[in-house]
Design a protein around this motif. Structure first.
Motif, PDB file in Angstrom:
ATOM      1  N   ALA A 196       6.774  16.252  26.270  1.00 16.19           N
ATOM      2  CA  ALA A 196       7.125  14.973  26.013  1.00 16.19           C
ATOM      3  C   ALA A 196       7.640  14.664  24.338  1.00 16.19           C
ATOM      4  CB  ALA A 196       6.126  13.975  25.662  1.00 16.19           C
ATOM      5  N   CYS A 197       7.710  15.562  23.934  1.00 18.40           N
ATOM      6  CA  CYS A 197       8.132  15.963  22.404  1.00 18.40           C
ATOM      7  C   CYS A 197       9.879  16.629  22.818  1.00 18.40           C
ATOM      8  CB  CYS A 197       7.843  16.913  21.560  1.00 18.40           C
ATOM      9  SG  CYS A 197       6.331  16.364  20.521  1.00 18.40           S
ATOM     10  N   ARG A 198       9.762  17.484  23.312  1.00 17.51           N
ATOM     11  CA  ARG A 198      11.169  17.833  24.247  1.00 17.51           C
ATOM     12  C   ARG A 198      11.769  17.334  24.784  1.00 17.51           C
ATOM     13  NH1 ARG A 198      14.948  20.404  22.376  1.00 17.51           N
ATOM     14  NH2 ARG A 198      16.447  20.739  23.946  1.00 17.51           N
ATOM     15  N   ARG A 199      11.260  16.103  25.246  1.00 18.19           N
ATOM     16  CA  ARG A 199      11.908  15.455  25.747  1.00 18.19           C
ATOM     17  C   ARG A 199      12.854  14.166  24.840  1.00 18.19           C
ATOM     18  NH1 ARG A 199       8.627  14.502  29.579  1.00 18.19           N
ATOM     19  NH2 ARG A 199       7.595  12.933  28.286  1.00 18.19           N
ATOM     20  N   LEU A 200      12.239  14.312  24.073  1.00 20.70           N
ATOM     21  CA  LEU A 200      12.295  13.028  22.676  1.00 20.70           C
ATOM     22  C   LEU A 200      13.032  13.926  21.719  1.00 20.70           C
ATOM     23  CD1 LEU A 200       9.142  10.457  22.750  1.00 20.70           C
ATOM     24  CD2 LEU A 200      11.159  10.189  23.634  1.00 20.70           C
ATOM     25  N   ASN A 201      13.035  15.085  21.970  1.00 22.63           N
ATOM     26  CA  ASN A 201      14.074  15.378  20.749  1.00 22.63           C
ATOM     27  C   ASN A 201      12.903  15.773  19.299  1.00 22.63           C
ATOM     28  OD1 ASN A 201      15.820  17.234  22.220  1.00 22.63           O
ATOM     29  ND2 ASN A 201      17.293  15.088  22.285  1.00 22.63           N
ATOM     30  N   ASP A 202      11.794  16.006  19.265  1.00 18.95           N
ATOM     31  CA  ASP A 202      11.210  15.442  18.016  1.00 18.95           C
ATOM     32  C   ASP A 202       9.642  17.135  17.928  1.00 18.95           C
ATOM     33  OD1 ASP A 202       8.945  14.540  16.387  1.00 18.95           O
ATOM     34  OD2 ASP A 202       8.085  12.754  17.225  1.00 18.95           O
ATOM     35  N   TYR A 203      11.204  17.628  17.154  1.00 19.68           N
ATOM     36  CA  TYR A 203      10.609  19.064  17.379  1.00 19.68           C
ATOM     37  C   TYR A 203       9.443  19.494  16.090  1.00 19.68           C
ATOM     38  CZ  TYR A 203      10.474  24.589  16.358  1.00 19.68           C
ATOM     39  OH  TYR A 203       9.668  25.128  16.309  1.00 19.68           O
ATOM     40  N   PRO A 204       9.530  18.570  15.068  1.00 17.73           N
ATOM     41  CA  PRO A 204       8.431  18.080  14.186  1.00 17.73           C
ATOM     42  C   PRO A 204       6.855  18.239  14.954  1.00 17.73           C
ATOM     43  CG  PRO A 204      10.335  16.804  13.550  1.00 17.73           C
ATOM     44  CD  PRO A 204      10.877  17.372  14.699  1.00 17.73           C
ATOM     45  N   MET A 205       6.833  17.267  15.934  1.00 16.06           N
ATOM     46  CA  MET A 205       5.282  16.638  16.125  1.00 16.06           C
ATOM     47  C   MET A 205       4.683  17.560  17.024  1.00 16.06           C
ATOM     48  SD  MET A 205       3.706  13.825  16.042  1.00 16.06           S
ATOM     49  CE  MET A 205       2.271  13.719  16.918  1.00 16.06           C
ATOM     50  N   THR A 206       6.163  18.792  17.611  1.00 21.85           N
ATOM     51  CA  THR A 206       5.011  19.986  18.421  1.00 21.85           C
ATOM     52  C   THR A 206       4.627  20.516  17.015  1.00 21.85           C
ATOM     53  OG1 THR A 206       8.052  21.580  17.876  1.00 21.85           O
ATOM     54  CG2 THR A 206       7.191  20.114  20.215  1.00 21.85           C
ATOM     55  N   ILE A 207       4.984  21.021  16.418  1.00 17.79           N
ATOM     56  CA  ILE A 207       4.705  22.070  15.220  1.00 17.79           C
ATOM     57  C   ILE A 207       3.342  21.227  14.820  1.00 17.79           C
ATOM     58  CG2 ILE A 207       4.949  22.737  12.989  1.00 17.79           C
ATOM     59  CD1 ILE A 207       6.720  23.972  15.131  1.00 17.79           C
ATOM     60  N   ARG A 208       2.889  19.612  14.402  1.00 18.05           N
ATOM     61  CA  ARG A 208       1.994  18.912  13.900  1.00 18.05           C
ATOM     62  C   ARG A 208       1.371  19.253  14.934  1.00 18.05           C
ATOM     63  NH1 ARG A 208      -0.376  18.448  10.044  1.00 18.05           N
ATOM     64  NH2 ARG A 208      -2.203  16.275   9.808  1.00 18.05           N
ATOM     65  N   ILE A 209       1.345  18.639  15.898  1.00 17.14           N
ATOM     66  CA  ILE A 209       0.221  19.757  17.140  1.00 17.14           C
ATOM     67  C   ILE A 209      -0.340  20.244  16.844  1.00 17.14           C
ATOM     68  CG2 ILE A 209      -0.088  19.349  19.711  1.00 17.14           C
ATOM     69  CD1 ILE A 209       2.669  17.245  20.453  1.00 17.14           C
ATOM     70  N   LEU A 210       0.029  21.560  16.727  1.00 17.78           N
ATOM     71  CA  LEU A 210      -0.002  22.905  16.158  1.00 17.78           C
ATOM     72  C   LEU A 210      -1.193  23.085  15.243  1.00 17.78           C
ATOM     73  CD1 LEU A 210       2.654  25.421  17.934  1.00 17.78           C
ATOM     74  CD2 LEU A 210       0.960  24.863  18.737  1.00 17.78           C
ATOM     75  N   GLU A 211      -0.391  22.673  14.286  1.00 16.64           N
ATOM     76  CA  GLU A 211      -0.734  22.436  12.886  1.00 16.64           C
ATOM     77  C   GLU A 211      -2.743  21.803  12.592  1.00 16.64           C
ATOM     78  OE1 GLU A 211       1.724  20.519  10.475  1.00 16.64           O
ATOM     79  OE2 GLU A 211       2.386  22.407   9.161  1.00 16.64           O
ATOM     80  N   CYS A 212      -2.304  20.529  13.894  1.00 13.41           N
ATOM     81  CA  CYS A 212      -3.537  19.746  14.052  1.00 13.41           C
ATOM     82  C   CYS A 212      -4.033  20.804  14.573  1.00 13.41           C
ATOM     83  CB  CYS A 212      -3.731  18.460  14.481  1.00 13.41           C
ATOM     84  SG  CYS A 212      -2.586  17.106  13.620  1.00 13.41           S
ATOM     85  N   ILE A 213      -4.099  21.673  16.017  1.00 13.84           N
ATOM     86  CA  ILE A 213      -5.622  21.964  16.278  1.00 13.84           C
ATOM     87  C   ILE A 213      -6.009  23.274  15.700  1.00 13.84           C
ATOM     88  CG2 ILE A 213      -5.757  23.283  18.088  1.00 13.84           C
ATOM     89  CD1 ILE A 213      -3.679  22.400  19.537  1.00 13.84           C
ATOM     90  N   LYS A 214      -5.262  23.920  14.646  1.00 14.32           N
ATOM     91  CA  LYS A 214      -5.717  24.897  13.472  1.00 14.32           C
ATOM     92  C   LYS A 214      -6.526  23.967  12.646  1.00 14.32           C
ATOM     93  CE  LYS A 214      -4.172  28.201  11.153  1.00 14.32           C
ATOM     94  NZ  LYS A 214      -2.656  28.762  10.634  1.00 14.32           N
ATOM     95  N   ASP A 215      -6.226  23.323  11.900  1.00 15.56           N
ATOM     96  CA  ASP A 215      -6.699  22.106  11.467  1.00 15.56           C
ATOM     97  C   ASP A 215      -8.032  22.456  11.818  1.00 15.56           C
ATOM     98  OD1 ASP A 215      -5.007  22.928   9.780  1.00 15.56           O
ATOM     99  OD2 ASP A 215      -4.561  21.169   9.274  1.00 15.56           O
ATOM    100  N   LYS A 216      -8.397  21.380  13.186  1.00  9.32           N
ATOM    101  CA  LYS A 216      -9.453  21.285  13.691  1.00  9.32           C
ATOM    102  C   LYS A 216     -11.006  22.278  13.512  1.00  9.32           C
ATOM    103  CE  LYS A 216      -9.490  16.941  16.449  1.00  9.32           C
ATOM    104  NZ  LYS A 216     -10.135  16.699  17.604  1.00  9.32           N
ATOM    105  N   LEU A 217     -10.201  23.577  13.463  1.00  7.50           N
ATOM    106  CA  LEU A 217     -10.361  24.874  13.590  1.00  7.50           C
ATOM    107  C   LEU A 217     -10.798  25.812  12.367  1.00  7.50           C
ATOM    108  CD1 LEU A 217      -9.210  25.853  17.714  1.00  7.50           C
ATOM    109  CD2 LEU A 217     -12.195  24.890  16.987  1.00  7.50           C
TER     110      LEU A 217
END
Length: 141
Positions: free
Chosen positions: A77-98
């Motif tokens: 979905a991020c790629r479809r919307l050309n929202d690369y920063p959101m992909t990085i934010r998703i990974l950061e959120c997963i890392k911050d939860k653990l």
């Protein structure tokens, strides 16, 4: 100018999504229905950036780590919307939860490596986002 909220196709689709699957409180849903609901949400071709961020925030606020298949749909979905920063934010959120269990984060990145390679996504560590500035000591996260 749009006169009614249902004149905008993306909003109409979002309202029908919430009517179909109920409220955003998905604590009581079975796992397969939960995954189907969010897969449907992120595969919606009418999804805009606001709704993408809303869906990611709702999932982040839940007390769970999303399945790699669901994160893959978020990336698409991020790629479809050309929202690369959101992909990085998703990974950061997963890392911050653990913070005390890096094994799960490494497993998640390992599972997502094919889609990340396909879409050209790099992890926050590869981009150097978690490296302390020189002389400042370690970052608190």
């Amino acid at each position: 100018m749009w006169r009614y909220k249902y004149d905008i196709p993306a909003i109409d689709e979002a309202y029908s999504f919430w009517r179909k699957y109920g409220t955003i409180r998905t604590d009581t849903l079975p796992e397969d229905q939960f995954d189907a609901m969010w897969t449907h949400f992120f595969n919606n071709p009418l999804l805009d950036r606001f709704e993408l961020r809303r869906g990611c925030n709702i999932i982040h606020d839940m007390d769970l780590i999303p399945e790699p298949t669901l994160v893959e749909e978020m990336f698409r979905a991020c790629r479809r919307l050309n929202d690369y920063p959101m992909t990085i934010r998703i990974l950061e959120c997963i890392k911050d939860k653990l913070p005390y269990d890096p094994v799960v984060y490494k497993w998640m990145v390992q599972e997502l490596t094919p889609i990340m390679g396909e879409l050209g996504i790099k992890t926050p560590d590869e981009l150097g986002l978690h490296i302390a500035p020189e002389g400042k000591g370690p970052l608190p996260y």
